[in-house]
Enzyme design. Structure first.
Site, mmCIF file in Angstrom:
data_model
loop_
_atom_site.group_PDB
_atom_site.id
_atom_site.type_symbol
_atom_site.label_atom_id
_atom_site.label_comp_id
_atom_site.label_asym_id
_atom_site.label_seq_id
_atom_site.Cartn_x
_atom_site.Cartn_y
_atom_site.Cartn_z
ATOM 1 N N ASP A 176 -3.216 -6.277 -10.666
ATOM 2 C CA ASP A 176 -4.380 -4.675 -10.192
ATOM 3 C C ASP A 176 -5.405 -5.542 -9.463
ATOM 4 O O ASP A 176 -5.798 -6.557 -10.138
ATOM 5 C CB ASP A 176 -5.278 -4.700 -11.405
ATOM 6 C CG ASP A 176 -5.044 -4.082 -12.701
ATOM 7 O OD1 ASP A 176 -3.493 -4.678 -13.529
ATOM 8 O OD2 ASP A 176 -5.629 -3.362 -13.742
ATOM 9 N N ASP A 196 0.642 -3.291 -9.570
ATOM 10 C CA ASP A 196 -0.218 -2.951 -10.703
ATOM 11 C C ASP A 196 -1.161 -2.104 -10.140
ATOM 12 O O ASP A 196 -1.398 -1.097 -9.032
ATOM 13 C CB ASP A 196 -0.962 -3.584 -11.852
ATOM 14 C CG ASP A 196 -0.850 -3.132 -12.977
ATOM 15 O OD1 ASP A 196 -1.576 -2.333 -13.337
ATOM 16 O OD2 ASP A 196 -0.070 -3.581 -13.804
ATOM 17 N N ASP A 197 -2.637 -1.511 -10.785
ATOM 18 C CA ASP A 197 -3.192 -0.383 -10.424
ATOM 19 C C ASP A 197 -3.947 -1.200 -9.117
ATOM 20 O O ASP A 197 -4.013 -2.024 -8.699
ATOM 21 C CB ASP A 197 -4.031 -0.471 -11.465
ATOM 22 C CG ASP A 197 -3.875 0.697 -12.338
ATOM 23 O OD1 ASP A 197 -3.190 1.611 -12.360
ATOM 24 O OD2 ASP A 197 -4.171 0.052 -13.680
ATOM 25 N N HIS A 218 0.840 0.902 -9.256
ATOM 26 C CA HIS A 218 0.875 2.126 -10.384
ATOM 27 C C HIS A 218 -0.533 2.788 -9.790
ATOM 28 O O HIS A 218 -1.043 3.952 -10.735
ATOM 29 C CB HIS A 218 0.137 1.455 -11.236
ATOM 30 C CG HIS A 218 1.437 0.445 -12.274
ATOM 31 N ND1 HIS A 218 1.543 -0.106 -12.602
ATOM 32 C CD2 HIS A 218 3.118 0.487 -11.352
ATOM 33 C CE1 HIS A 218 2.599 -0.867 -13.533
ATOM 34 N NE2 HIS A 218 3.364 -0.733 -11.916
ATOM 35 N N ARG A 249 -4.049 8.777 -11.468
ATOM 36 C CA ARG A 249 -3.677 8.831 -12.772
ATOM 37 C C ARG A 249 -4.766 9.071 -13.087
ATOM 38 O O ARG A 249 -5.848 8.232 -12.890
ATOM 39 C CB ARG A 249 -2.993 7.658 -13.090
ATOM 40 C CG ARG A 249 -2.431 7.174 -13.844
ATOM 41 C CD ARG A 249 -1.252 6.797 -14.701
ATOM 42 N NE ARG A 249 -1.535 5.104 -14.060
ATOM 43 C CZ ARG A 249 -0.747 4.080 -15.165
ATOM 44 N NH1 ARG A 249 0.317 4.094 -16.133
ATOM 45 N NH2 ARG A 249 -1.067 3.122 -14.236
ATOM 46 N N LYS A 251 -5.301 7.698 -17.720
ATOM 47 C CA LYS A 251 -4.571 7.307 -18.744
ATOM 48 C C LYS A 251 -5.715 6.899 -19.540
ATOM 49 O O LYS A 251 -6.857 6.293 -19.509
ATOM 50 C CB LYS A 251 -3.521 6.293 -18.560
ATOM 51 C CG LYS A 251 -4.614 5.189 -17.502
ATOM 52 C CD LYS A 251 -3.400 3.970 -17.274
ATOM 53 C CE LYS A 251 -4.168 2.704 -16.260
ATOM 54 N NZ LYS A 251 -3.810 1.683 -15.959
#
Ligand SMILES: *[C@@H]1O[C@H](CO)[C@@H](O)[C@H](O)[C@H]1NC(C)=O
Ligand SMILES: *[C@@H]1O[C@H](CO)[C@@H](O)[C@H](O)[C@H]1NC(C)=O
Length: 356
Positions: A176, A196-197, A218, A249, A251
């Site tokens: 991340d 990742d994010d 991501h 996103r 989540k």
């Protein structure tokens, strides 16, 4: 008596007005008593972190590159705390030694990786720093008052390749870029390449993420949202998302209870090469489009203007998976256009406008 009070106060003023210089960890304790702290390039011994607990109002100048010795331990590698700080990276680098740790498992298993690599606990400004090869999560931000982070480059691109320990997967995992559980934070003009994010907001309010570019990971995320947390007043604007799983996103954990997410505004974001989704709003995390929970109330998700995404063939343009009664209000998506791929599943009727 008066004389000694005067002498003491001038001594304190002299110490706080001094310039401290850091060439190794042994210089840190004395240098951080000063209002100007200059850091020259050096290698931090393996298994130790560089931690700066600064006096209020201090200015830090990074004047060389910092590397961290390689050893499996919990970290973090770098910590900075204090109020009203100006941290000038001057384009210099923090090197986390990622390839030494990467095994495709990130923080889910395998080698213990020092994480986060960079723990930021200041208010003020943190700018012009380059961070390469983060073992796992890169920045964790918990500012005590308003903070702007700008001009940061995070380059974990080496982690895209598999290595001998990663079983064919990308060696870098859970890298991340920015994990933020905080309020009054702006992140602008940063360039990220990770796995990742690009941003993950787990809780907090008044967070602005603007003018950044995100490659390889991501996407820009709110969440994951666990139990008993609030997220509100978030602005995601003018970012470029390139070759990520999804661009944007939200989540929310299927098992979460008593949480709320509201006031999420997207403006002027672009995305291309999106592998799975353009926009994904999902209350079934960690499953993707599984059975949603309804313990996170979600409202006020708006695409104001200029959000233009193109997804790869086989990807869903937009997917919305809300639990029973937990998405509320009218969401104005007139500023969203997504092309490519196929329409995704959408079980919330409160969305108006947009083309996707
Ligand atoms: C740690 O190991 C990595 C990968 O082998 C290497 O790139 C890096 O330079 C090493 N760091 C130090 C401080 O030796
Ligand atoms: C949606 O937002 C657009 C752009 O801000 C605005 O022009 C429009 O009136 C809004 N629509 C509704 C139904 O509120």
């Amino acid at each position: 008596m008066l004389l000694s009070v005067l002498a003491l106060s001038s001594l304190v003023a002299a110490v706080s007005g001094c310039t401290g210089t850091i060439n190794s960890l042994s210089d840190v304790a004395a240098a951080v008593k000063c209002t100007t702290v200059n850091i020259n390039g050096f290698t931090v011994p393996a298994g130790q972190g560089l931690s700066l607990s600064l006096v209020s109002g201090a200015t830090v100048n990074l004047n060389g590159n910092i590397a961290f010795g390689n050893k499996s331990w919990a970290g973090p590698l770098f910590t900075v705390s204090g109020t009203n700080i100006v941290f000038n990276g001057n384009g210099h680098t923090f090197d986390g030694g990622g390839p030494f740790y990467w095994d495709g498992q990130g923080s889910n298993g395998g080698t213990t990786k020092p994480r986060p690599m960079m723990k930021i606990k200041i208010s003020g400004q943190f700018k012009n720093v380059k961070v390469v090869n983060s073992p796992a999560q890169t920045f964790s931000v918990s500012n005590p008052a308003a903070l702007t982070i700008s001009g940061i480059t995070i380059d974990n691109s080496l982690g895209d390749q598999p290595n001998s320990k990663s079983g064919g997967l990308a060696a870098g995992h859970n890298t991340d870029a920015f994990d933020a559980s905080t309020t009054d934070l702006t992140i602008s003009g940063c360039t990220v390449h990770n796995q990742d994010d690009c941003l993950a907001i787990n809780k907090g309010s008044n967070i602005v993420f603007t003018g950044n570019s995100c490659t390889g990971g991501h996407g820009i995320s709110i969440g994951s949202i666990t139990s008993g947390v609030t997220v509100s007043s978030i602005t995601i604007s003018n970012n470029k998302v390139i070759n990520n799983d999804q661009a944007l996103r939200i989540k929310m954990d299927a098992a979460a209870t008593g949480s709320s997410v509201s006031g999420i505004t997207y403006t002027g974001n672009t995305g291309s090469g999106l592998r799975k989704f353009g926009v994904l709003i999902d209350q079934s995390y960690p499953a993707t489009l599984g059975t949603p929970g309804n313990g996170v109330k979600l409202s006020g998700v708006n695409f104001v203007s200029g959000n233009v995404l193109s997804v790869n063939s086989g990807a869903d343009r937009v997917a919305v998976n809300c639990g029973s009664g937990s998405c509320t209000g009218t969401w104005n998506w007139s500023g969203l256009k997504v092309t490519g791929g196929q329409a995704g599943p959408m079980n919330y009727k409160g969305v108006s406008g947009g083309s996707y």
